[in-house]
Design an enzyme around this catalytic site. Sequence first.
Site, short mmCIF file in Angstrom:
data_model
loop_
_atom_site.label_atom_id
_atom_site.label_comp_id
_atom_site.label_asym_id
_atom_site.label_seq_id
_atom_site.Cartn_x
_atom_site.Cartn_y
_atom_site.Cartn_z
N GLN A 111 -2.21 12.45 0.32
CA GLN A 111 -2.65 12.85 1.52
C GLN A 111 -2.32 12.10 2.65
O GLN A 111 -2.53 12.33 4.14
CB GLN A 111 -3.77 13.55 1.91
CG GLN A 111 -4.11 14.80 0.84
CD GLN A 111 -5.52 15.27 0.83
OE1 GLN A 111 -6.06 15.71 1.71
NE2 GLN A 111 -6.32 14.73 -0.13
N HIS A 129 1.03 15.25 3.98
CA HIS A 129 0.66 15.38 5.18
C HIS A 129 1.92 14.57 6.10
O HIS A 129 1.50 14.26 7.09
CB HIS A 129 -0.57 14.69 5.65
CG HIS A 129 -1.61 16.01 5.16
ND1 HIS A 129 -2.95 15.50 4.93
CD2 HIS A 129 -1.50 17.36 4.82
CE1 HIS A 129 -3.53 16.65 4.50
NE2 HIS A 129 -2.71 17.55 4.36
P1 OAD Z 1 -11.64 11.91 4.52
O1 OAD Z 1 -11.95 10.67 5.66
O2 OAD Z 1 -11.99 13.11 4.80
O3 OAD Z 1 -12.46 11.28 3.14
C1 OAD Z 1 -12.17 10.14 2.59
C2 OAD Z 1 -12.92 10.03 1.30
O4 OAD Z 1 -12.71 8.76 0.47
C3 OAD Z 1 -14.64 10.39 1.36
O5 OAD Z 1 -14.80 11.31 0.52
C4 OAD Z 1 -15.10 8.94 0.93
O6 OAD Z 1 -16.33 9.22 0.16
C5 OAD Z 1 -14.02 8.34 0.11
N1 OAD Z 1 -13.95 6.83 -0.11
C6 OAD Z 1 -14.12 6.06 1.11
N2 OAD Z 1 -13.91 4.60 0.59
C7 OAD Z 1 -13.61 4.86 -0.53
C8 OAD Z 1 -13.27 3.77 -1.50
N3 OAD Z 1 -13.16 2.63 -1.35
N4 OAD Z 1 -13.01 4.52 -3.10
C9 OAD Z 1 -13.05 5.63 -3.12
N5 OAD Z 1 -13.33 6.85 -2.20
C10 OAD Z 1 -13.49 6.18 -1.16
O7 OAD Z 1 -9.81 11.76 3.99
P2 OAD Z 1 -9.06 12.61 3.13
O8 OAD Z 1 -9.80 13.26 2.35
O9 OAD Z 1 -7.82 11.94 2.93
O10 OAD Z 1 -4.93 15.20 7.57
O11 OAD Z 1 -8.89 13.68 4.59
C11 OAD Z 1 -8.05 14.63 4.52
C12 OAD Z 1 -6.95 14.86 5.44
O12 OAD Z 1 -7.69 14.97 6.83
C13 OAD Z 1 -6.24 13.60 5.88
O13 OAD Z 1 -4.88 13.52 5.25
C14 OAD Z 1 -5.92 14.03 7.40
C15 OAD Z 1 -7.34 14.33 7.85
O14 OAD Z 1 -7.49 14.84 9.14
C16 OAD Z 1 -4.41 15.08 8.55
O15 OAD Z 1 -4.05 14.61 9.45
C17 OAD Z 1 -3.47 16.52 8.52
#
Ligand code: OAD
Length: 254
Positions: A111, A129
């Site tokens: 993503q 994305h």
């Molecule tokens: P998020 O910012 O929503 O979530 C990041 C996740 O990574 C969280 O669940 C954290 O707990 C976890 N996390 C942080 N640091 C970490 C680490 N070092 N190791 C393991 N886990 C860790 O990001 P996404 O799920 O990618 O879309 O968000 C999905 C989409 O929402 C993105 O692609 C973007 C955003 O808006 C668009 O722009 C369309």
Amino acid sequence: MIPVSKTNILIKMDIERAVHILKRARYVVVMTGAGVSAESGIPTFRGEGGLWRNYRPEELATPYAFARNPKLVWEWYEWRREIIRRAEPNPAHYAIRDMEDLFENFFLITQNVDDLHRKAGNRKLVEFHGNIFREKCTVCDFRRVHYEKHETLPPLCPQCGNFLRPDVVWFGEPIPHDVLEISERHILRTEVLISVGTSAVVQPAASFISIAKGLGKTVIEVNLTPTPATGLVDISIQGKAGEILPKIVEGLKR
Ligand code: OAD
């Protein structure tokens, strides 16, 4: 003797269970989110440091926000592009790159728009994305890859003079048909899905976890914290992707 906390023992057991399953798997799909790049210094969307000038991503990554204030949206993207240009892949990216060679069939659905998986060497992947260094015209069919900083914002289309926009998927926009199709095909075929560093709240990517479970696949989650998907998955490994994934790869090579 150094005391070992129960949590560490449980995490170690989860890693061993994951290795045990993966050693027998011939088809593995990895799905990544912003957490994979967090250790490369790129802010996640929903975590600490995810806010930019007090805006939430849902307020900026939309066609509506761009129509209302293209300069503001572009300023946010230039801020992110600048951070990403300086970032390097971390051990999580390299572990996922190694997985591409370790399994007979492998596919990565990311993503992330940051290019770091490709920089680490993954080739069998889809950028669900889009990519922050690609841009497209809001009016004509012009598209290009543009790494450099823009001097004026918003940048204009060299073909028709209208605004260019980042070639990424915004909230309210569909995933390109070919991207969705190839991702679904791999989810249907895979034996194991590993979901790493995603909050599992943004659709349709988040639904791959429940779809895979519904199809009887094994799902492994690696995340710093529990997510809405944690209760669904077979193994939930809590910890940093940059620490957990290299241990899994080490176990696979043993
Ligand atoms: P998020 O910012 O929503 O979530 C990041 C996740 O990574 C969280 O669940 C954290 O707990 C976890 N996390 C942080 N640091 C970490 C680490 N070092 N190791 C393991 N886990 C860790 O990001 P996404 O799920 O990618 O879309 O968000 C999905 C989409 O929402 C993105 O692609 C973007 C955003 O808006 C668009 O722009 C369309």
